[in-house]
Design a protein around this motif. Structure first.
Motif, PDB file in Angstrom:
ATOM      1  N   UNK A  85      39.429  29.972  48.798  1.00  0.00           N
ATOM      2  CA  UNK A  85      39.214  30.989  47.762  1.00  0.00           C
ATOM      3  C   UNK A  85      39.857  30.608  46.443  1.00  0.00           C
ATOM      4  N   UNK A  86      40.953  29.895  46.494  1.00  0.00           N
ATOM      5  CA  UNK A  86      41.562  29.433  45.253  1.00  0.00           C
ATOM      6  C   UNK A  86      40.644  28.427  44.575  1.00  0.00           C
ATOM      7  N   UNK A  87      40.026  27.544  45.368  1.00  0.00           N
ATOM      8  CA  UNK A  87      39.097  26.557  44.820  1.00  0.00           C
ATOM      9  C   UNK A  87      37.885  27.237  44.200  1.00  0.00           C
ATOM     10  N   UNK A  88      37.357  28.238  44.897  1.00  0.00           N
ATOM     11  CA  UNK A  88      36.211  28.966  44.359  1.00  0.00           C
ATOM     12  C   UNK A  88      36.577  29.705  43.082  1.00  0.00           C
ATOM     13  N   UNK A  89      37.763  30.302  43.085  1.00  0.00           N
ATOM     14  CA  UNK A  89      38.176  31.085  41.914  1.00  0.00           C
ATOM     15  C   UNK A  89      38.316  30.212  40.677  1.00  0.00           C
ATOM     16  N   UNK A  90      38.878  29.009  40.846  1.00  0.00           N
ATOM     17  CA  UNK A  90      39.066  28.126  39.698  1.00  0.00           C
ATOM     18  C   UNK A  90      37.741  27.570  39.189  1.00  0.00           C
ATOM     19  N   UNK A  91      36.729  27.556  40.078  1.00  0.00           N
ATOM     20  CA  UNK A  91      35.423  27.025  39.672  1.00  0.00           C
ATOM     21  C   UNK A  91      34.574  28.075  38.977  1.00  0.00           C
ATOM     22  N   UNK A  92      34.966  29.333  39.059  1.00  0.00           N
ATOM     23  CA  UNK A  92      34.198  30.402  38.464  1.00  0.00           C
ATOM     24  C   UNK A  92      34.778  30.801  37.104  1.00  0.00           C
ATOM     25  N   UNK A  93      33.907  31.259  36.231  1.00  0.00           N
ATOM     26  CA  UNK A  93      34.387  31.724  34.932  1.00  0.00           C
ATOM     27  C   UNK A  93      35.088  33.069  35.062  1.00  0.00           C
ATOM     28  N   UNK A  94      34.647  33.877  36.029  1.00  0.00           N
ATOM     29  CA  UNK A  94      35.268  35.174  36.248  1.00  0.00           C
ATOM     30  C   UNK A  94      36.218  35.082  37.430  1.00  0.00           C
ATOM     31  N   UNK A  95      37.488  35.439  37.272  1.00  0.00           N
ATOM     32  CA  UNK A  95      38.442  35.338  38.380  1.00  0.00           C
ATOM     33  C   UNK A  95      38.045  36.242  39.536  1.00  0.00           C
ATOM     34  N   UNK A  96      38.430  35.820  40.739  1.00  0.00           N
ATOM     35  CA  UNK A  96      38.190  36.651  41.914  1.00  0.00           C
ATOM     36  C   UNK A  96      39.048  37.907  41.827  1.00  0.00           C
ATOM     37  N   UNK A  97      38.441  39.058  42.156  1.00  0.00           N
ATOM     38  CA  UNK A  97      39.150  40.329  42.103  1.00  0.00           C
ATOM     39  C   UNK A  97      39.137  40.983  43.477  1.00  0.00           C
ATOM     40  N   UNK A  98      40.233  41.639  43.809  1.00  0.00           N
ATOM     41  CA  UNK A  98      40.330  42.416  45.032  1.00  0.00           C
ATOM     42  C   UNK A  98      40.689  43.841  44.640  1.00  0.00           C
ATOM     43  N   UNK A  99      39.845  44.773  45.030  1.00  0.00           N
ATOM     44  CA  UNK A  99      40.046  46.176  44.681  1.00  0.00           C
ATOM     45  C   UNK A  99      40.710  46.898  45.849  1.00  0.00           C
ATOM     46  N   UNK A 100      41.934  47.350  45.628  1.00  0.00           N
ATOM     47  CA  UNK A 100      42.755  47.936  46.685  1.00  0.00           C
ATOM     48  C   UNK A 100      42.967  49.419  46.402  1.00  0.00           C
ATOM     49  N   UNK A 101      42.629  50.253  47.370  1.00  0.00           N
ATOM     50  CA  UNK A 101      42.879  51.681  47.259  1.00  0.00           C
ATOM     51  C   UNK A 101      44.045  52.089  48.141  1.00  0.00           C
ATOM     52  N   UNK A 102      44.942  52.896  47.611  1.00  0.00           N
ATOM     53  CA  UNK A 102      46.146  53.307  48.335  1.00  0.00           C
ATOM     54  C   UNK A 102      46.224  54.823  48.346  1.00  0.00           C
ATOM     55  N   UNK A 103      46.384  55.399  49.528  1.00  0.00           N
ATOM     56  CA  UNK A 103      46.531  56.845  49.621  1.00  0.00           C
ATOM     57  C   UNK A 103      47.729  57.289  48.799  1.00  0.00           C
ATOM     58  N   UNK A 104      47.500  58.220  47.907  1.00  0.00           N
ATOM     59  CA  UNK A 104      48.533  58.625  46.954  1.00  0.00           C
ATOM     60  C   UNK A 104      49.791  59.136  47.662  1.00  0.00           C
ATOM     61  N   UNK A 105      49.631  59.920  48.719  1.00  0.00           N
ATOM     62  CA  UNK A 105      50.792  60.478  49.408  1.00  0.00           C
ATOM     63  C   UNK A 105      51.531  59.439  50.235  1.00  0.00           C
ATOM     64  N   UNK A 106      50.906  58.276  50.499  1.00  0.00           N
ATOM     65  CA  UNK A 106      51.589  57.208  51.219  1.00  0.00           C
ATOM     66  C   UNK A 106      52.569  56.484  50.305  1.00  0.00           C
TER      67      UNK A 106
END
Length: 309
Positions: A85-106
């Motif tokens: 994934x690091x190799x793929x990310x460096x080859x792309x113009x747009x960086x790889x993104x991970x969208x993380x949702x966290x329960x607010x009360x946690x």
């Protein structure tokens, strides 16, 4: 055959078994039949020339050779995923993104720590972290706007039309809730429900599912909660309790992470909440998500516990 190497599929099946400790559950996690899963493990053992899993009528368990191999190969697989994934990310113009949702009360302070650690290995990765109430997590998962979420409420967070095999659900912690009331001078080390209800409480807004946990906890008590405030985050609740003679039920782990070692009490009747990570199995970022999940599990347990469903 001499010089033959195991396949990635065989190694991943073995890692899943090492996490789950059961052939039937491991096969479901790998999304293949149990016979096909057993064949993958058998081929791996034949290639290595050692028995990795001891089987008997009572069940199965890793051999000593299996435990040693699992420790080494898990780190290798995670490293391979990161390299890819690091190799793929460096080859792309747009960086790889991970969208993380966290329960607010946690509380998001824990996940922020995991993300900071994870990005040291993958600096090109970008995290978008959102702390949300349960109903918003449900909506975001339904619409595919989140890659992975952490929550106390699995059923309420999943899309309504989700099929049993659509999502992976990983238990990563069990939070112990305590009574936080730094301005109340309480001598008891453990408090009864009635003792807690004799003081004003701070709770979440009525739309939050966390209130269901509190409702079930106090069910059957002859006293009704005296609610002084409803606040949307545990951090706001902590601050309110520090300035007013009120109490709140909050995760012990969160208080300790914030450096709050005093002002809270254990409950005579324990109140627990299981924390889960959820992600869609067909997400193209799945290897990256699983590497992140393993980072979270490692942070809590030092190794992946047998808790994947």
């Amino acid at each position: 055959m001499p010089g033959e190497l195991p396949t990635i599929a065989q190694l991943e099946c073995f890692i899943i078994y090492g996490r789950v400790g059961n052939f039937a559950r491991a096969a479901r996690e790998a999304n293949i039949t149990q016979s096909a899963f057993s064949a993958q493990i058998k081929h791996l053992e034949t290639t290595l020339g050692v028995t990795l899993i001891h089987r008997s009528k009572r069940g199965s368990q890793l051999t000593e050779e299996g435990k040693l191999f699992l420790a080494r190969i898990t780190g290798w697989i995670d490293g391979l995923r990161k390299i890819v994934y690091d190799t793929r990310a460096t080859a792309e113009t747009k960086p790889t993104e991970l969208n993380v949702g966290i329960l607010r009360s946690l509380g998001d302070i824990h996940m922020n720590r995991h993300i900071a650690h994870f990005r040291r290995d993958l600096p090109s990765l970008r995290f978008n972290v959102l702390d949300l109430p349960t109903y918003q997590i449900h909506r975001a998962l339904t619409e595919g706007r989140l890659d992975v979420v952490s929550t106390y409420f699995v059923k309420e967070s999943l899309p309504q039309k989700a099929r049993p095999g659509d999502f992976t659900i990983v238990h990563f912690c069990t939070d112990n809730l305590v009574y936080y009331a730094p301005l109340l001078k309480l001598e008891e080390s453990r408090l009864t429900r009635e003792r807690i209800l004799s003081f004003p409480l701070v709770l979440y807004p009525t739309s939050y599912y966390m209130n269901e946990i509190y409702h079930r906890y106090f069910a059957g008590s002859p006293m009704e909660p005296l609610i002084y405030a409803r606040l949307s985050t545990p951090y706001a609740m902590i601050h309110y309790c520090q300035e007013n003679e009120v109490g709140a039920l909050l995760p012990e782990r969160l208080l300790k992470t914030l450096g709050l070692r005093e002002g809270w009490h254990q409950l005579e009747k324990p109140l627990k909440a299981g924390g889960f990570l959820i992600y869609r199995k067909n997400n193209p970022k799945r290897p990256l998500i699983e590497a992140y999940v393993n980072q979270v599990l490692s942070s809590f347990h030092g190794k992946e516990p047998p808790a994947i469903q």
